[in-house]
Design a protein around this motif. Structure first.
Motif, mmCIF file in Angstrom:
data_model
loop_
_atom_site.group_PDB
_atom_site.id
_atom_site.type_symbol
_atom_site.label_atom_id
_atom_site.label_comp_id
_atom_site.label_asym_id
_atom_site.label_seq_id
_atom_site.Cartn_x
_atom_site.Cartn_y
_atom_site.Cartn_z
ATOM 1 N N ARG A 1 1.370 -55.407 -2.310
ATOM 2 C CA ARG A 1 0.827 -55.891 -3.682
ATOM 3 C C ARG A 1 -0.207 -54.722 -3.982
ATOM 4 O O ARG A 1 -0.317 -54.644 -5.250
ATOM 5 C CB ARG A 1 0.216 -57.362 -3.288
ATOM 6 N N ASN A 2 -0.872 -54.072 -3.039
ATOM 7 C CA ASN A 2 -1.739 -52.947 -3.433
ATOM 8 C C ASN A 2 -1.187 -51.863 -4.047
ATOM 9 O O ASN A 2 -1.587 -51.289 -5.185
ATOM 10 C CB ASN A 2 -2.563 -52.446 -2.158
ATOM 11 N N GLN A 3 0.095 -51.576 -3.526
ATOM 12 C CA GLN A 3 0.579 -50.464 -4.185
ATOM 13 C C GLN A 3 1.137 -50.932 -5.705
ATOM 14 O O GLN A 3 1.041 -49.914 -6.260
ATOM 15 C CB GLN A 3 2.144 -50.166 -3.381
ATOM 16 N N ARG A 4 1.573 -51.996 -5.866
ATOM 17 C CA ARG A 4 1.828 -52.371 -7.361
ATOM 18 C C ARG A 4 0.857 -52.258 -8.117
ATOM 19 O O ARG A 4 0.743 -52.050 -9.299
ATOM 20 C CB ARG A 4 2.483 -53.905 -7.266
ATOM 21 N N ALA A 5 -0.701 -52.400 -7.779
ATOM 22 C CA ALA A 5 -1.693 -52.588 -8.493
ATOM 23 C C ALA A 5 -2.399 -51.084 -8.424
ATOM 24 O O ALA A 5 -3.438 -51.054 -9.318
ATOM 25 C CB ALA A 5 -2.719 -53.529 -7.756
ATOM 26 N N GLY A 6 -1.740 -50.193 -7.819
ATOM 27 C CA GLY A 6 -2.218 -48.730 -7.960
ATOM 28 C C GLY A 6 -3.451 -48.426 -6.762
ATOM 29 O O GLY A 6 -3.996 -47.540 -6.924
ATOM 30 N N ARG A 7 -3.557 -49.603 -6.039
ATOM 31 C CA ARG A 7 -4.494 -49.257 -5.146
ATOM 32 C C ARG A 7 -4.027 -48.189 -3.838
ATOM 33 O O ARG A 7 -2.884 -48.510 -3.448
ATOM 34 C CB ARG A 7 -5.052 -50.803 -4.396
ATOM 35 N N ARG A 8 -5.058 -47.835 -3.181
ATOM 36 C CA ARG A 8 -4.778 -46.772 -1.833
ATOM 37 C C ARG A 8 -4.678 -47.857 -0.728
ATOM 38 O O ARG A 8 -5.568 -48.781 -0.772
ATOM 39 C CB ARG A 8 -5.803 -45.760 -2.033
#
Length: 65
Positions: free
Chosen positions: A24-31
């Motif tokens: 989910r974080n990867q899709r949102a562009g979070r590290r």
């Protein structure tokens, strides 16, 4: 995630396991957490510099007074 995605995965849309959270974080562009811990080392260099300046100022004040 949408409800339709639940049919593709055994995890519910609100799952908080590590794999789902990282995806989910990867899709949102979070590290990821591992990137934040190992990447860059934070502001340690600046914080050490500030601490040294404060120590020098205190030593000068004590020496003068």
């Amino acid at each position: 995630m949408l409800d339709r995605d639940y049919g593709r995965s055994p995890h519910p849309p609100t799952c908080t396991c590590v794999a789902c959270t990282e995806r989910r974080n990867q899709r949102a562009g979070r590290r990821g957490v591992s990137d934040r811990v190992t990447g860059g080392g934070g502001n340690w260099g600046m914080m050490i510099g500030v601490a040294i300046v404060i120590v020098v100022i205190v030593i000068v004040i004590l020496a003068v007074g």
